[in-house]
Design a protein around this motif. Structure first.
Motif, PDB file in Angstrom:
ATOM      1  N   ALA A 280       5.638   2.886   6.954  1.00 48.85           N
ATOM      2  CA  ALA A 280       4.999   3.234   8.222  1.00 48.85           C
ATOM      3  C   ALA A 280       4.620   4.698   8.261  1.00 48.85           C
ATOM      4  N   ALA A 281       3.441   4.958   8.822  1.00 51.10           N
ATOM      5  CA  ALA A 281       2.998   6.331   9.051  1.00 51.10           C
ATOM      6  C   ALA A 281       3.205   6.718  10.501  1.00 51.10           C
ATOM      7  N   SER A 282       2.955   5.782  11.425  1.00 52.58           N
ATOM      8  CA  SER A 282       3.108   6.084  12.850  1.00 52.58           C
ATOM      9  C   SER A 282       3.244   4.785  13.633  1.00 52.58           C
ATOM     10  N   TYR A 283       3.852   4.940  14.836  1.00 53.47           N
ATOM     11  CA  TYR A 283       4.062   3.814  15.737  1.00 53.47           C
ATOM     12  C   TYR A 283       3.390   4.123  17.069  1.00 53.47           C
ATOM     13  N   TYR A 284       2.865   3.069  17.722  1.00 55.07           N
ATOM     14  CA  TYR A 284       2.153   3.262  18.984  1.00 55.07           C
ATOM     15  C   TYR A 284       2.688   2.252  20.017  1.00 55.07           C
ATOM     16  N   LEU A 285       3.296   2.767  21.069  1.00 56.35           N
ATOM     17  CA  LEU A 285       3.777   1.930  22.170  1.00 56.35           C
ATOM     18  C   LEU A 285       3.046   2.341  23.429  1.00 56.35           C
ATOM     19  N   ARG A 286       2.543   1.360  24.159  1.00 58.27           N
ATOM     20  CA  ARG A 286       1.863   1.638  25.421  1.00 58.27           C
ATOM     21  C   ARG A 286       2.382   0.675  26.485  1.00 58.27           C
ATOM     22  N   ILE A 287       2.733   1.219  27.646  1.00 55.34           N
ATOM     23  CA  ILE A 287       3.204   0.424  28.788  1.00 55.34           C
ATOM     24  C   ILE A 287       2.231   0.643  29.934  1.00 55.34           C
ATOM     25  N   SER A 288       1.698  -0.436  30.464  1.00 55.88           N
ATOM     26  CA  SER A 288       0.656  -0.313  31.480  1.00 55.88           C
ATOM     27  C   SER A 288       0.873  -1.288  32.622  1.00 55.88           C
TER      28      SER A 288
ATOM     29  N   LEU B 153       3.510   6.173  23.447  1.00 51.22           N
ATOM     30  CA  LEU B 153       4.903   6.613  23.560  1.00 51.22           C
ATOM     31  C   LEU B 153       5.599   6.575  22.206  1.00 51.22           C
ATOM     32  N   PRO B 154       6.513   7.507  21.961  1.00 50.83           N
ATOM     33  CA  PRO B 154       7.294   7.462  20.724  1.00 50.83           C
ATOM     34  C   PRO B 154       8.363   6.378  20.811  1.00 50.83           C
ATOM     35  N   VAL B 155       8.855   5.961  19.670  1.00 52.56           N
ATOM     36  CA  VAL B 155       9.933   4.982  19.634  1.00 52.56           C
ATOM     37  C   VAL B 155      11.010   5.475  18.671  1.00 52.56           C
ATOM     38  N   GLU B 156      12.214   4.976  18.881  1.00 56.19           N
ATOM     39  CA  GLU B 156      13.327   5.277  17.990  1.00 56.19           C
ATOM     40  C   GLU B 156      13.424   4.147  16.966  1.00 56.19           C
ATOM     41  N   VAL B 157      13.368   4.501  15.671  1.00 57.01           N
ATOM     42  CA  VAL B 157      13.307   3.513  14.594  1.00 57.01           C
ATOM     43  C   VAL B 157      14.631   3.489  13.840  1.00 57.01           C
ATOM     44  N   THR B 158      15.104   2.276  13.593  1.00 59.07           N
ATOM     45  CA  THR B 158      16.314   2.080  12.797  1.00 59.07           C
ATOM     46  C   THR B 158      15.940   1.312  11.536  1.00 59.07           C
ATOM     47  N   GLY B 159      16.210   1.904  10.376  1.00 59.31           N
ATOM     48  CA  GLY B 159      15.833   1.295   9.107  1.00 59.31           C
ATOM     49  C   GLY B 159      14.705   2.074   8.475  1.00 59.31           C
ATOM     50  N   SER B 160      14.498   1.865   7.176  1.00 61.57           N
ATOM     51  CA  SER B 160      13.457   2.623   6.470  1.00 61.57           C
ATOM     52  C   SER B 160      12.552   1.758   5.618  1.00 61.57           C
ATOM     53  N   ALA B 161      12.960   0.561   5.304  1.00 62.33           N
ATOM     54  CA  ALA B 161      12.156  -0.317   4.461  1.00 62.33           C
ATOM     55  C   ALA B 161      12.273  -1.747   4.964  1.00 62.33           C
ATOM     56  N   GLY B 162      11.251  -2.537   4.657  1.00 70.44           N
ATOM     57  CA  GLY B 162      11.253  -3.923   5.112  1.00 70.44           C
ATOM     58  C   GLY B 162      11.125  -3.991   6.627  1.00 70.44           C
ATOM     59  N   VAL B 163      11.795  -4.948   7.213  1.00 68.62           N
ATOM     60  CA  VAL B 163      11.757  -5.102   8.672  1.00 68.62           C
ATOM     61  C   VAL B 163      12.666  -4.053   9.300  1.00 68.62           C
ATOM     62  N   VAL B 164      12.087  -3.197  10.126  1.00 69.30           N
ATOM     63  CA  VAL B 164      12.856  -2.170  10.826  1.00 69.30           C
ATOM     64  C   VAL B 164      12.872  -2.503  12.310  1.00 69.30           C
ATOM     65  N   SER B 165      13.846  -1.938  13.017  1.00 74.12           N
ATOM     66  CA  SER B 165      13.947  -2.136  14.462  1.00 74.12           C
ATOM     67  C   SER B 165      13.473  -0.882  15.178  1.00 74.12           C
ATOM     68  N   TRP B 166      12.789  -1.086  16.299  1.00 70.92           N
ATOM     69  CA  TRP B 166      12.343   0.054  17.106  1.00 70.92           C
ATOM     70  C   TRP B 166      12.778  -0.154  18.555  1.00 70.92           C
ATOM     71  N   THR B 167      13.008   0.955  19.245  1.00 70.38           N
ATOM     72  CA  THR B 167      13.516   0.909  20.615  1.00 70.38           C
ATOM     73  C   THR B 167      12.894   2.029  21.435  1.00 70.38           C
ATOM     74  N   TYR B 168      12.619   1.713  22.702  1.00 71.73           N
ATOM     75  CA  TYR B 168      12.185   2.753  23.647  1.00 71.73           C
ATOM     76  C   TYR B 168      12.970   2.590  24.944  1.00 71.73           C
ATOM     77  N   PRO B 169      13.499   3.679  25.575  1.00 73.83           N
ATOM     78  CA  PRO B 169      13.497   5.032  25.014  1.00 73.83           C
ATOM     79  C   PRO B 169      14.650   5.290  24.056  1.00 73.83           C
ATOM     80  N   GLY B 170      15.626   4.362  24.005  1.00 71.60           N
ATOM     81  CA  GLY B 170      16.746   4.592  23.105  1.00 71.60           C
ATOM     82  C   GLY B 170      17.426   5.908  23.420  1.00 71.60           C
ATOM     83  N   ASN B 171      17.562   6.754  22.394  1.00 69.29           N
ATOM     84  CA  ASN B 171      18.187   8.065  22.569  1.00 69.29           C
ATOM     85  C   ASN B 171      17.177   9.200  22.544  1.00 69.29           C
TER      86      ASN B 171
END
Length: 395
Positions: free
Chosen positions: A96-104, A127-145
């Protein structure tokens, strides 16, 4: 072989590459050095420096994938700030290079609004997201920490739509498919009504008027009712029906899940005789809202009342006597552990023994005529025993 002796190129068709693979390229060069005879032999370099004459790279022709898991598409919510927004992404093999979250959201007749991490604004925000993991399927959370970011607020009216959009771009410049999960706001719980037991003055049940099933209705919009639960309480000792154990337990509330929602039904428990009860239903909608309804009180009375005649009280009366018949009626209970429901009415039948006719009152045909007939006496229902007298009500 490459062409040119300075900057060089090598033709390699894109169809030659096998996608989603890692590759290593090495380059070497030969100069024009000659031997003593003048023949060009050349010196040949040997690749040995990673990043200069050895390069590792990835060919990734597969776009990333992503999913929003915390808030499935088409569901109802009572608020957006109850849990983090989260999901998964897979940008292999490039990463991944970047993540894009939008809430409307958009209220009818108003411009679209976007959550910027703290307030709603009319400017689209990634919005930014908090990502857990580095390869394969990773988890993302907003706002997390994430510092300085909050869960979105929801102060809009019932039925307003919210959208959550998420995409991921990989290092090869490819975007995951655009998708938006649409959510509907419902922050008010269901309305639940009771049809059985009935309301006063028809709230009295017993062996002569069985109460084998509780019934009612419920409704909710826009989410719809998920389930209805009912609490049954013995008012006298504050014990509650526990469907699991099949007994009333003092001081410990319990709700039974009914069948259906509109209408709903629940088999009645084995009633303890001569007790006052109240049932309280509550509904839960598919957005998770719970709303309790007003309870309904009723009696379950299994004892028959008794009645006594005080006048006439002698065997012989002069003509025209007695002018008033009277007595008492009693709702029979064990005063130590039972509650009286009270007397609803008192009726009297007067028979003339020679003809066998029954008194039909003074109105209409009146007088004595065949057919057992009970006439309504005057009484004071609030008392126990209840005094009664006849004639009454112009009879």
């Amino acid at each position: 072989a490459a062409t040119s002796t300075a900057a060089w190129t090598a033709d390699f068709q894109d169809s030659y590459w096998v996608s989603d693979r890692s590759y290593r390229a090495k380059v070497r060069a030969r100069d024009r050095a000659r031997v003593s005879t003048g023949t060009v032999i050349g010196n040949l370099s040997s690749p040995g420096v990673l990043g200069r004459d050895i390069v590792d790279f990835i060919v990734d022709g597969t776009p990333p994938t992503s999913a929003i898991l915390s808030h499935p598409d088409g569901t109802f919510i009572k608020n957006l700030n109850l849990v983090d927004i989260s999901g998964t992404a897979n940008a292999d093999l490039a990463g991944a290079a970047s993540y894009y979250l939008r809430i409307s959201t958009q209220f009818p007749g108003a411009p679209a609004a976007f959550w910027n991490g703290n307030v709603w604004t009319t400017n689209p925000v990634a919005l930014p997201v908090e990502v857990t993991g580095s390869a394969g399927v990773v988890s993302w959370t907003y706002p997390g920490n994430l510092l300085g970011y909050q869960r979105p607020t929801t102060n809009e009216a019932e039925g307003v739509l919210f959208g959550i959009s998420f995409q991921v771009k990989d290092q090869a410049g490819q975007l995951s498919a655009a998708s938006t999960n649409t959510l509907t706001l419902d922050s008010i719980g269901p309305t639940v009504t009771i049809s059985t037991p009935m309301a006063d003055p028809h709230r009295y049940y017993g062996l002569a008027r069985a109460l084998s099933q509780l019934r009612g209705n419920s409704n909710d919009s826009p989410a719809g009712v998920e389930r209805v639960e009912v609490e049954i309480r013995n008012i006298e000792d504050s014990s509650f029906w526990h469907p699991g154990s099949g007994v009333f337990v003092v001081g410990v509330s319990s709700f039974a899940i009914v069948s259906g929602t509109n209408p709903w039904t629940l088999p009645a428990p084995p009633w303890v005789y001569n007790k006052p009860y109240t049932i309280t239903p509550r509904g839960v909608d598919t957005a998770g809202n719970t709303a309790a309804s007003v309870g309904r009180d009723f009696f379950y009375d299994a004892n028959k009342p008794s009645s006594t005649i005080k006048v006439p009280n002698v065997a012989f009366y002069p003509g025209g006597q007695p002018t008033v018949l009277s007595g008492t009626a009693l709702d029979v209970v064990n005063l130590g552990n039972e509650a009286p429901t009270g007397i609803s009415r008192v009726e009297i039948a007067i028979r003339e023994n020679v003809s066998g006719g029954y008194w039909k009152g003074t109105v209409g045909l009146g007088g004595f005529s065949p057919g057992e007939t009970f006439r309504l006496a005057a009484s004071t229902p609030a008392d126990n025993p209840v005094p009664w007298s006849y004639p009454a009500f112009g009879d």
